[in-house]
Motif scaffolding. Sequence first.
Motif, PDB file in Angstrom:
ATOM      1  N   THR A  16       0.827  -1.211   0.000  1.00  8.35           N
ATOM      2  CA  THR A  16       0.000   0.000   0.000  1.00  8.35           C
ATOM      3  C   THR A  16       0.858   1.257   0.000  1.00  8.35           C
ATOM      4  O   THR A  16       1.867   1.332   0.713  1.00  8.35           O
ATOM      5  N   LEU A  17       0.456   2.245  -0.797  1.00  8.60           N
ATOM      6  CA  LEU A  17       1.081   3.560  -0.808  1.00  8.60           C
ATOM      7  C   LEU A  17      -0.003   4.612  -0.677  1.00  8.60           C
ATOM      8  O   LEU A  17      -0.993   4.580  -1.410  1.00  8.60           O
ATOM      9  N   GLU A  18       0.181   5.538   0.266  1.00  8.39           N
ATOM     10  CA  GLU A  18      -0.757   6.637   0.452  1.00  8.39           C
ATOM     11  C   GLU A  18      -0.084   7.950   0.068  1.00  8.39           C
ATOM     12  O   GLU A  18       1.002   8.274   0.574  1.00  8.39           O
ATOM     13  N   LEU A  19      -0.721   8.689  -0.815  1.00  8.64           N
ATOM     14  CA  LEU A  19      -0.213   9.983  -1.279  1.00  8.64           C
ATOM     15  C   LEU A  19      -1.173  11.085  -0.868  1.00  8.64           C
ATOM     16  O   LEU A  19      -2.390  10.935  -1.018  1.00  8.64           O
ATOM     17  N   THR A  20      -0.645  12.178  -0.334  1.00  3.57           N
ATOM     18  CA  THR A  20      -1.484  13.307   0.051  1.00  3.57           C
ATOM     19  C   THR A  20      -0.905  14.602  -0.494  1.00  3.57           C
ATOM     20  O   THR A  20       0.307  14.742  -0.670  1.00  3.57           O
ATOM     21  N   TYR A  21      -1.803  15.552  -0.758  1.00  7.46           N
ATOM     22  CA  TYR A  21      -1.367  16.835  -1.314  1.00  7.46           C
ATOM     23  C   TYR A  21      -2.430  17.891  -1.025  1.00  7.46           C
ATOM     24  O   TYR A  21      -3.635  17.618  -1.130  1.00  7.46           O
ATOM     25  N   LEU A  22      -1.971  19.081  -0.655  1.00  5.67           N
ATOM     26  CA  LEU A  22      -2.850  20.232  -0.496  1.00  5.67           C
ATOM     27  C   LEU A  22      -2.691  21.137  -1.711  1.00  5.67           C
ATOM     28  O   LEU A  22      -1.638  21.742  -1.916  1.00  5.67           O
ATOM     29  N   SER A  23      -3.724  21.196  -2.526  1.00  4.25           N
ATOM     30  CA  SER A  23      -3.762  22.124  -3.650  1.00  4.25           C
ATOM     31  C   SER A  23      -4.400  23.410  -3.146  1.00  4.25           C
ATOM     32  O   SER A  23      -5.598  23.453  -2.852  1.00  4.25           O
ATOM     33  N   LYS A  24      -3.599  24.454  -3.020  1.00  2.00           N
ATOM     34  CA  LYS A  24      -4.050  25.671  -2.357  1.00  2.00           C
ATOM     35  C   LYS A  24      -5.041  26.464  -3.206  1.00  2.00           C
ATOM     36  O   LYS A  24      -5.107  26.323  -4.424  1.00  2.00           O
TER      37      LYS A  24
ATOM     38  N   LEU B  93      -7.918  22.476  -1.665  1.00  2.00           N
ATOM     39  CA  LEU B  93      -8.358  21.103  -1.918  1.00  2.00           C
ATOM     40  C   LEU B  93      -7.375  20.124  -1.287  1.00  2.00           C
ATOM     41  O   LEU B  93      -6.214  20.041  -1.686  1.00  2.00           O
ATOM     42  N   ASN B  94      -7.832  19.392  -0.273  1.00  2.00           N
ATOM     43  CA  ASN B  94      -7.033  18.340   0.343  1.00  2.00           C
ATOM     44  C   ASN B  94      -7.294  17.023  -0.384  1.00  2.00           C
ATOM     45  O   ASN B  94      -8.436  16.571  -0.452  1.00  2.00           O
ATOM     46  N   VAL B  95      -6.249  16.422  -0.908  1.00  2.00           N
ATOM     47  CA  VAL B  95      -6.376  15.228  -1.735  1.00  2.00           C
ATOM     48  C   VAL B  95      -5.622  14.072  -1.092  1.00  2.00           C
ATOM     49  O   VAL B  95      -4.502  14.236  -0.591  1.00  2.00           O
ATOM     50  N   LYS B  96      -6.223  12.893  -1.117  1.00  2.00           N
ATOM     51  CA  LYS B  96      -5.557  11.658  -0.697  1.00  2.00           C
ATOM     52  C   LYS B  96      -5.814  10.593  -1.754  1.00  2.00           C
ATOM     53  O   LYS B  96      -6.953  10.360  -2.155  1.00  2.00           O
ATOM     54  N   VAL B  97      -4.746   9.954  -2.199  1.00  2.52           N
ATOM     55  CA  VAL B  97      -4.845   8.848  -3.155  1.00  2.52           C
ATOM     56  C   VAL B  97      -4.173   7.635  -2.540  1.00  2.52           C
ATOM     57  O   VAL B  97      -3.018   7.718  -2.093  1.00  2.52           O
ATOM     58  N   THR B  98      -4.866   6.519  -2.509  1.00  2.48           N
ATOM     59  CA  THR B  98      -4.313   5.275  -1.973  1.00  2.48           C
ATOM     60  C   THR B  98      -4.200   4.258  -3.103  1.00  2.48           C
ATOM     61  O   THR B  98      -5.194   3.918  -3.747  1.00  2.48           O
ATOM     62  N   TYR B  99      -2.966   3.822  -3.341  1.00  2.00           N
ATOM     63  CA  TYR B  99      -2.706   2.758  -4.306  1.00  2.00           C
ATOM     64  C   TYR B  99      -2.411   1.484  -3.525  1.00  2.00           C
ATOM     65  O   TYR B  99      -1.571   1.484  -2.629  1.00  2.00           O
ATOM     66  N   ALA B 100      -3.093   0.395  -3.867  1.00  2.00           N
ATOM     67  CA  ALA B 100      -2.898  -0.866  -3.150  1.00  2.00           C
ATOM     68  C   ALA B 100      -2.829  -2.012  -4.151  1.00  2.00           C
ATOM     69  O   ALA B 100      -3.658  -2.111  -5.066  1.00  2.00           O
ATOM     70  N   LEU B 101      -1.839  -2.878  -3.977  1.00  2.00           N
ATOM     71  CA  LEU B 101      -1.654  -4.046  -4.826  1.00  2.00           C
ATOM     72  C   LEU B 101      -2.131  -5.277  -4.079  1.00  2.00           C
ATOM     73  O   LEU B 101      -1.567  -5.644  -3.047  1.00  2.00           O
TER      74      LEU B 101
END
Length: 393
Positions: free
Chosen positions: A169-177, A187-195
Amino acid sequence: MLLGLGTSSFVMPACNAKQNQTESVTTASGTQTDSSATTVSTDSTNNTSFGKLKNGTEVQQYTLTNSKGTQAVFTNYGGRLVSLIVPDKDGKPTDVVVGFKNAAEYEASTEPYFGATIGRVGNRIANGKFTLDGKEYKLFTNNGPNTLHGGKNGFQAVVWNATQPNDHTLELTYLSKDLEENFPGNLNVKVTYALTDNNELKMDYEATTDKKTPVNLTNHAFFNLNGEGSGTILNHIIQINANRYTPVDATLIPTGKIEPVAGTPFDFRKKLAIGTNIEAKNEQLKNGGGFDHNYVLNENKAQGLNMAARVTGDKSNITMDVLTTEPGLQFYSGNFMQSKNTFKGGAKDDFRTAFCLETQHFPDAPNQPNFPSIMLEPGKTYRTSSVYRFFSK
């Protein structure tokens, strides 16, 4: 079990073109750091340096594994899928995603979207502008007269914060101001990639905002199921679960019409080689330089996911299923690949040697009132999920 395909055609129930992805739910808690932040990671041994960007920022790569020996490699630069190694019909490990050796090569590429997590708004916005609650927002036009994939510096150009809670599992987060690329709202973004152990790469996207704003997130992996450097994808066999698609004008903006694929080169309801009709005399193929169109998916859901497409490599017999909660799928046949970049295995990005299947809401949705809405409001959470699932015969 997720819904599979028959040997010749999909089941074809009617599509609900007004699906909306911003249902009212509890806002996700927690905040995210800004785009200047460096990588945040756990003590996992599966992350290593992926080199430095021009500004000196060092970025990482993260390796996900499962019990079947499948391996997915990401970098937090652009939230990119760098490689995806799956077994072919003979059990040979095959990298089905094209990409580069390090961050500097991604940054220098003439094609900025290889493998990237795309946002804030994937696909095109006509004339680089839209009106929201009476106010016009003007965006950077980076694709002829239009805005593509979030503007000049979309999510493919940022360094995401990354955590790897386990080997798969990889969790990516980013704040797009607020007003980044001139889109409203923080915009608070979270993307979770899981194999998974079923050779599924699961992609779960979440976002919240403090101002009403358009959101349409996706992944832009370029695939060759025969393996990177194996040549054309025109002999790949594809099937798309769609009775209809959205025709485009000469700048690839939807006309607003939703038309049947029947009787056109866009009909992939039954298995067909990608190249079978790609050179047909057809205005839409001319506009796209081939296939570069949004398909309106038929609803045919199991466990909340819709079977969108199936593709099989003609040499490897590796098959990829695409499943999603999204109403649309952009099929791109590599028409703008121009042999200007060298992939990690040494091959050039030659014309039509990779394809993309981007799950999405429809292009230019902020300007098309008859398309499903992509507007996210404060107090609501954007959630969408997609899956790439692999097997070989």
